[in-house]
Design a protein around this motif. Structure first.
Motif: not given
Length: 112
Positions: A87-106
Protein backbone atom coordinates in the motif's frame (compact mmCIF):
# COMPACT_ATOMS: atom_id res chain seq x y z
CA UNK A 1 -28.34 -13.67 28.41
CA UNK A 2 -28.97 -10.20 26.98
CA UNK A 3 -25.33 -10.05 25.90
CA UNK A 4 -25.78 -13.29 23.93
CA UNK A 5 -28.82 -11.93 22.05
CA UNK A 6 -27.11 -8.58 21.53
CA UNK A 7 -24.18 -10.30 19.81
CA UNK A 8 -26.45 -12.65 17.88
CA UNK A 9 -28.63 -9.88 16.44
CA UNK A 10 -25.98 -7.20 16.04
CA UNK A 11 -26.78 -4.98 18.98
CA UNK A 12 -24.15 -2.95 20.73
CA UNK A 13 -21.02 -1.31 19.40
CA UNK A 14 -18.57 -3.21 17.21
CA UNK A 15 -15.20 -3.79 18.78
CA UNK A 16 -12.27 -1.96 17.24
CA UNK A 17 -9.47 -4.24 16.06
CA UNK A 18 -6.85 -4.40 13.35
CA UNK A 19 -9.40 -5.96 10.95
CA UNK A 20 -11.20 -2.62 10.78
CA UNK A 21 -10.70 -0.73 7.51
CA UNK A 22 -10.19 2.42 9.59
CA UNK A 23 -7.15 0.92 11.32
CA UNK A 24 -4.27 2.79 9.71
CA UNK A 25 -0.66 1.72 9.81
CA UNK A 26 2.30 3.99 10.47
CA UNK A 27 2.36 7.18 8.42
CA UNK A 28 5.23 7.37 5.93
CA UNK A 29 6.42 10.71 4.52
CA UNK A 30 7.04 10.78 0.77
CA UNK A 31 7.88 14.04 -0.98
CA UNK A 32 5.46 16.62 0.53
CA UNK A 33 2.80 13.99 1.25
CA UNK A 34 2.10 11.35 3.89
CA UNK A 35 0.93 7.81 3.17
CA UNK A 36 -0.89 5.56 5.63
CA UNK A 37 -1.70 1.96 4.76
CA UNK A 38 -5.15 0.78 5.84
CA UNK A 39 -5.62 -2.77 4.51
CA UNK A 40 -9.10 -4.31 4.68
CA UNK A 41 -9.77 -7.92 5.58
CA UNK A 42 -11.25 -9.84 2.64
CA UNK A 43 -11.96 -13.38 3.74
CA UNK A 44 -8.63 -14.95 4.70
CA UNK A 45 -6.66 -12.26 2.88
CA UNK A 46 -6.01 -8.51 3.00
CA UNK A 47 -7.03 -6.02 0.31
CA UNK A 48 -4.57 -3.24 -0.59
CA UNK A 49 -5.95 0.08 0.72
CA UNK A 50 -4.38 3.29 1.86
CA UNK A 51 -4.68 7.03 2.34
CA UNK A 52 -2.57 9.85 0.92
CA UNK A 53 -2.53 12.95 3.11
CA UNK A 54 -1.39 16.51 2.50
CA UNK A 55 -1.38 19.45 4.89
CA UNK A 56 -2.33 22.76 3.26
CA UNK A 57 -2.39 26.19 4.89
CA UNK A 58 -5.75 27.16 6.36
CA UNK A 59 -7.55 30.28 5.25
CA UNK A 60 -7.20 33.58 7.12
CA UNK A 61 -4.22 32.40 9.17
CA UNK A 62 -5.99 29.35 10.60
CA UNK A 63 -4.17 26.10 11.31
CA UNK A 64 -3.22 23.79 8.45
CA UNK A 65 -5.98 21.69 6.94
CA UNK A 66 -5.37 17.98 6.33
CA UNK A 67 -6.61 16.79 2.93
CA UNK A 68 -6.86 13.07 2.22
CA UNK A 69 -7.40 10.78 -0.73
CA UNK A 70 -8.15 7.10 -0.26
CA UNK A 71 -7.25 4.32 -2.65
CA UNK A 72 -8.51 0.75 -2.78
CA UNK A 73 -7.10 -1.79 -5.22
CA UNK A 74 -8.02 -5.34 -6.18
CA UNK A 75 -4.67 -6.74 -5.00
CA UNK A 76 -4.94 -9.29 -2.17
CA UNK A 77 -2.19 -10.43 0.22
CA UNK A 78 -1.91 -13.20 2.77
CA UNK A 79 -0.82 -10.95 5.65
CA UNK A 80 -1.68 -7.47 6.83
CA UNK A 81 2.03 -6.56 6.95
CA UNK A 82 2.51 -7.49 3.29
CA UNK A 83 -0.58 -5.48 2.29
CA UNK A 84 0.75 -2.48 4.25
CA UNK A 85 4.12 -2.66 2.49
CA UNK A 86 2.53 -2.71 -0.94
CA UNK A 87 0.00 0.00 0.00
CA UNK A 88 2.87 2.38 0.76
CA UNK A 89 4.49 1.51 -2.59
CA UNK A 90 1.19 2.07 -4.41
CA UNK A 91 0.76 5.41 -2.61
CA UNK A 92 4.23 6.45 -3.78
CA UNK A 93 3.35 5.46 -7.35
CA UNK A 94 0.11 7.48 -7.24
CA UNK A 95 2.00 10.51 -5.92
CA UNK A 96 4.65 10.15 -8.64
CA UNK A 97 1.97 9.98 -11.33
CA UNK A 98 -0.46 12.64 -10.07
CA UNK A 99 1.33 14.79 -7.48
CA UNK A 100 -0.59 17.90 -6.47
CA UNK A 101 -3.35 17.14 -9.01
CA UNK A 102 -4.67 14.67 -6.40
CA UNK A 103 -5.80 17.66 -4.35
CA UNK A 104 -6.57 20.16 -7.13
CA UNK A 105 -10.30 20.26 -6.30
CA UNK A 106 -9.55 21.36 -2.71
CA UNK A 107 -12.05 18.89 -1.23
CA UNK A 108 -11.07 17.62 2.23
CA UNK A 109 -11.64 13.96 1.27
CA UNK A 110 -11.93 11.97 -1.91
CA UNK A 111 -10.66 9.05 -3.97
CA UNK A 112 -7.24 8.78 -5.59
Amino acid sequence: MASFFSKLFGGGKPEANDDSPAARGETVTYKEFSIAASPMRDGDQWRLCGVILKAVPGTDGQDDVQLERTFIRADLYTSREEAETFAVRKGQQIIDEQGDRLFADGAPTGRA
